[in-house]
Write a protein that holds these residues in place. Structure first.
Motif, PDB file in Angstrom:
ATOM      1  N   ASN A  89       0.823  -1.210   0.000  1.00 63.69           N
ATOM      2  CA  ASN A  89       0.000   0.000   0.000  1.00 63.69           C
ATOM      3  C   ASN A  89       0.856   1.258   0.000  1.00 63.69           C
ATOM      4  O   ASN A  89       0.522   2.257  -0.669  1.00 63.69           O
ATOM      5  N   LEU A  90       1.969   1.235   0.730  1.00 65.94           N
ATOM      6  CA  LEU A  90       2.850   2.398   0.764  1.00 65.94           C
ATOM      7  C   LEU A  90       3.543   2.592  -0.583  1.00 65.94           C
ATOM      8  O   LEU A  90       3.666   3.728  -1.069  1.00 65.94           O
ATOM      9  N   ILE A  91       3.980   1.502  -1.178  1.00 63.99           N
ATOM     10  CA  ILE A  91       4.611   1.608  -2.497  1.00 63.99           C
ATOM     11  C   ILE A  91       3.600   2.113  -3.521  1.00 63.99           C
ATOM     12  O   ILE A  91       3.917   2.931  -4.397  1.00 63.99           O
ATOM     13  N   SER A  92       2.365   1.650  -3.410  1.00 67.67           N
ATOM     14  CA  SER A  92       1.311   2.131  -4.307  1.00 67.67           C
ATOM     15  C   SER A  92       1.062   3.616  -4.101  1.00 67.67           C
ATOM     16  O   SER A  92       0.869   4.377  -5.067  1.00 67.67           O
ATOM     17  N   ALA A  93       1.072   4.053  -2.831  1.00 67.28           N
ATOM     18  CA  ALA A  93       0.857   5.468  -2.528  1.00 67.28           C
ATOM     19  C   ALA A  93       1.962   6.340  -3.125  1.00 67.28           C
ATOM     20  O   ALA A  93       1.747   7.518  -3.423  1.00 67.28           O
ATOM     21  N   TYR A  94       3.136   5.751  -3.325  1.00 69.05           N
ATOM     22  CA  TYR A  94       4.246   6.491  -3.919  1.00 69.05           C
ATOM     23  C   TYR A  94       3.938   6.907  -5.359  1.00 69.05           C
ATOM     24  O   TYR A  94       4.569   7.813  -5.899  1.00 69.05           O
ATOM     25  N   GLN A  95       2.969   6.242  -5.970  1.00 67.97           N
ATOM     26  CA  GLN A  95       2.557   6.601  -7.326  1.00 67.97           C
ATOM     27  C   GLN A  95       1.625   7.814  -7.342  1.00 67.97           C
ATOM     28  O   GLN A  95       1.249   8.291  -8.418  1.00 67.97           O
ATOM     29  N   SER A  96       1.255   8.288  -6.157  1.00 63.76           N
ATOM     30  CA  SER A  96       0.335   9.426  -6.072  1.00 63.76           C
ATOM     31  C   SER A  96       0.948  10.576  -5.275  1.00 63.76           C
ATOM     32  O   SER A  96       0.253  11.281  -4.545  1.00 63.76           O
ATOM     33  N   LEU A  97       2.241  10.748  -5.424  1.00 67.85           N
ATOM     34  CA  LEU A  97       2.900  11.855  -4.727  1.00 67.85           C
ATOM     35  C   LEU A  97       2.326  13.189  -5.203  1.00 67.85           C
ATOM     36  O   LEU A  97       2.108  13.382  -6.396  1.00 67.85           O
ATOM     37  N   PRO A  98       2.092  14.113  -4.287  1.00 69.48           N
ATOM     38  CA  PRO A  98       1.517  15.401  -4.695  1.00 69.48           C
ATOM     39  C   PRO A  98       2.536  16.300  -5.374  1.00 69.48           C
ATOM     40  O   PRO A  98       3.732  16.264  -5.061  1.00 69.48           O
ATOM     41  N   ALA A  99       2.048  17.110  -6.280  1.00 71.16           N
ATOM     42  CA  ALA A  99       2.906  18.092  -6.942  1.00 71.16           C
ATOM     43  C   ALA A  99       3.233  19.221  -5.971  1.00 71.16           C
ATOM     44  O   ALA A  99       2.440  19.568  -5.085  1.00 71.16           O
ATOM     45  N   PHE A 100       4.410  19.801  -6.131  1.00 74.29           N
ATOM     46  CA  PHE A 100       4.717  21.026  -5.403  1.00 74.29           C
ATOM     47  C   PHE A 100       3.740  22.113  -5.847  1.00 74.29           C
ATOM     48  O   PHE A 100       3.255  22.100  -6.996  1.00 74.29           O
ATOM     49  N   GLU A 101       3.464  23.026  -4.965  1.00 72.02           N
ATOM     50  CA  GLU A 101       2.435  24.039  -5.220  1.00 72.02           C
ATOM     51  C   GLU A 101       2.709  24.847  -6.482  1.00 72.02           C
ATOM     52  O   GLU A 101       1.781  25.244  -7.191  1.00 72.02           O
ATOM     53  N   ASP A 102       3.962  25.078  -6.784  1.00 72.42           N
ATOM     54  CA  ASP A 102       4.314  25.900  -7.949  1.00 72.42           C
ATOM     55  C   ASP A 102       4.415  25.097  -9.239  1.00 72.42           C
ATOM     56  O   ASP A 102       4.557  25.676 -10.317  1.00 72.42           O
ATOM     57  N   ALA A 103       4.362  23.750  -9.154  1.00 69.86           N
ATOM     58  CA  ALA A 103       4.654  22.924 -10.326  1.00 69.86           C
ATOM     59  C   ALA A 103       3.647  23.134 -11.449  1.00 69.86           C
ATOM     60  O   ALA A 103       4.035  23.372 -12.603  1.00 69.86           O
ATOM     61  N   LEU A 104       2.371  23.036 -11.141  1.00 74.30           N
ATOM     62  CA  LEU A 104       1.355  23.163 -12.186  1.00 74.30           C
ATOM     63  C   LEU A 104       1.339  24.562 -12.810  1.00 74.30           C
ATOM     64  O   LEU A 104       1.440  24.689 -14.039  1.00 74.30           O
ATOM     65  N   PRO A 105       1.237  25.637 -12.018  1.00 79.30           N
ATOM     66  CA  PRO A 105       1.250  26.960 -12.661  1.00 79.30           C
ATOM     67  C   PRO A 105       2.577  27.261 -13.347  1.00 79.30           C
ATOM     68  O   PRO A 105       2.603  27.960 -14.369  1.00 79.30           O
ATOM     69  N   GLY A 106       3.666  26.717 -12.807  1.00 78.55           N
ATOM     70  CA  GLY A 106       4.964  26.942 -13.436  1.00 78.55           C
ATOM     71  C   GLY A 106       5.068  26.272 -14.790  1.00 78.55           C
ATOM     72  O   GLY A 106       5.516  26.888 -15.771  1.00 78.55           O
ATOM     73  N   LEU A 107       4.652  25.004 -14.868  1.00 76.68           N
ATOM     74  CA  LEU A 107       4.676  24.308 -16.154  1.00 76.68           C
ATOM     75  C   LEU A 107       3.734  24.974 -17.154  1.00 76.68           C
ATOM     76  O   LEU A 107       4.052  25.094 -18.349  1.00 76.68           O
ATOM     77  N   ARG A 108       2.592  25.418 -16.665  1.00 74.83           N
ATOM     78  CA  ARG A 108       1.627  26.087 -17.546  1.00 74.83           C
ATOM     79  C   ARG A 108       2.239  27.365 -18.134  1.00 74.83           C
ATOM     80  O   ARG A 108       2.103  27.629 -19.335  1.00 74.83           O
ATOM     81  N   ALA A 109       2.916  28.135 -17.289  1.00 73.25           N
ATOM     82  CA  ALA A 109       3.536  29.376 -17.755  1.00 73.25           C
ATOM     83  C   ALA A 109       4.663  29.094 -18.751  1.00 73.25           C
ATOM     84  O   ALA A 109       4.786  29.771 -19.783  1.00 73.25           O
ATOM     85  N   LEU A 110       5.463  28.090 -18.460  1.00 73.12           N
ATOM     86  CA  LEU A 110       6.563  27.741 -19.359  1.00 73.12           C
ATOM     87  C   LEU A 110       6.034  27.226 -20.696  1.00 73.12           C
ATOM     88  O   LEU A 110       6.579  27.544 -21.757  1.00 73.12           O
ATOM     89  N   ARG A 111       4.981  26.433 -20.652  1.00 75.29           N
ATOM     90  CA  ARG A 111       4.375  25.934 -21.888  1.00 75.29           C
ATOM     91  C   ARG A 111       3.856  27.086 -22.735  1.00 75.29           C
ATOM     92  O   ARG A 111       4.005  27.097 -23.965  1.00 75.29           O
ATOM     93  N   SER A 112       3.259  28.088 -22.090  1.00 78.65           N
ATOM     94  CA  SER A 112       2.716  29.234 -22.837  1.00 78.65           C
ATOM     95  C   SER A 112       3.815  30.043 -23.510  1.00 78.65           C
ATOM     96  O   SER A 112       3.558  30.767 -24.479  1.00 78.65           O
ATOM     97  N   GLN A 113       5.048  29.917 -23.021  1.00 82.38           N
ATOM     98  CA  GLN A 113       6.176  30.626 -23.617  1.00 82.38           C
ATOM     99  C   GLN A 113       6.779  29.856 -24.797  1.00 82.38           C
ATOM    100  O   GLN A 113       7.684  30.359 -25.463  1.00 82.38           O
ATOM    101  N   GLY A 114       6.285  28.642 -25.030  1.00 82.01           N
ATOM    102  CA  GLY A 114       6.721  27.890 -26.200  1.00 82.01           C
ATOM    103  C   GLY A 114       7.894  26.959 -25.991  1.00 82.01           C
ATOM    104  O   GLY A 114       8.443  26.421 -26.957  1.00 82.01           O
ATOM    105  N   HIS A 115       8.307  26.738 -24.739  1.00 79.76           N
ATOM    106  CA  HIS A 115       9.439  25.854 -24.482  1.00 79.76           C
ATOM    107  C   HIS A 115       9.065  24.397 -24.749  1.00 79.76           C
ATOM    108  O   HIS A 115       7.914  23.980 -24.543  1.00 79.76           O
ATOM    109  N   GLU A 116      10.043  23.612 -25.194  1.00 87.28           N
ATOM    110  CA  GLU A 116       9.883  22.172 -25.380  1.00 87.28           C
ATOM    111  C   GLU A 116      10.174  21.497 -24.041  1.00 87.28           C
ATOM    112  O   GLU A 116      11.289  21.580 -23.542  1.00 87.28           O
TER     113      GLU A 116
END
Length: 227
Positions: A89-116
């Protein structure tokens, strides 16, 4: 005339950079109580240690094996005995680690700038992809590049060479984005560019006279620097 930033090729580390392994403390609390934080930290430290040792010894086992064996060592070190079901169960839970708070908005912003943008991990591709999907991040990344594809681990230079080949760029044309100092130093040693995500100002870079090209406090800061 204002200079226009050019799109970059970015390879993002996953564990410790996009998602937080230390959040396993919450899953460990029912078993370890007040020792859960220490146990989560020890689990992560041993996980990395096992990848380093296996790469050096050329005794490869994949990241999932290193994770499971590190959990066994960590729990035994604090006198905790888990049932096989609890371990699964613990190993399975490792597949659901939470994102850092800045990860989603950061990736979204970088994607909007056209980076690969791609993920670049010690984790097996299938597991790494699942972690990113569970965290809501995968849609912002082109693909997952896994060290498993060369049967070694960062910071083996062959792993960074493989990433650059997969991304179709010379080392100096590819950025590693990582919170892990060993990863930043490994990438720079190979000749890549590197952005160190230093969320905790107390975290130190090893004094090896190898410096990142950028030091940022989070991925939103990275987007500002590259934008």
């Amino acid at each position: 005339m204002e200079e226009i930033a050019m799109p970059e090729t970015l390879a993002f580390d996953i564990y410790g950079t996009l998602v937080d392994p230390l959040k396993m403390e919450e899953k460990l609390e029912p078993f370890a109580g007040e020792k859960a934080g220490h146990l989560a930290k020890l689990w992560r430290e041993k996980q990395l240690e096992y990848t380093f040792r296996r790469a050096l010894m050329r005794r490869y086992e994949d990241f999932g094996v290193c994770t499971r064996q590190a959990l066994a060592f960590a729990t035994q070190s604090v006198g905790l005995e888990l049932s096989r079901e609890d371990e699964r169960n613990l190993i399975s839970a490792y597949q659901s680690l939470p994102a850092f708070e800045d990860a989603l908005p950061g990736l979204r912003a970088l994607r909007s700038q056209g980076h690969e943008m791609s993920a670049f991990s010690n984790g097996v591709e299938e597991s790494a992809r699942k972690v990113l999907e569970q965290a809501g991040l995968f849609e912002y990344l082109n693909t997952v590049i896994s060290a498993d594809e060369v049967k070694s681990f960062k910071p083996d230079p062959e792993v960074y060479r493989h990433a650059c080949e997969r991304l179709g760029g010379a080392p100096e044309e590819v950025w590693l984005v990582s919170s892990n100092p060993f990863d930043v130093i490994g990438a720079k040693s190979f000749g890549m560019r590197a952005a160190w995500v230093r969320r905790d100002p107390k975290t130190l870079l090893d004094p090896w006279d190898i410096e990142p090209d950028l030091v940022v406090r989070d991925l939103l800061h990275l987007a500002k620097e590259l934008g």
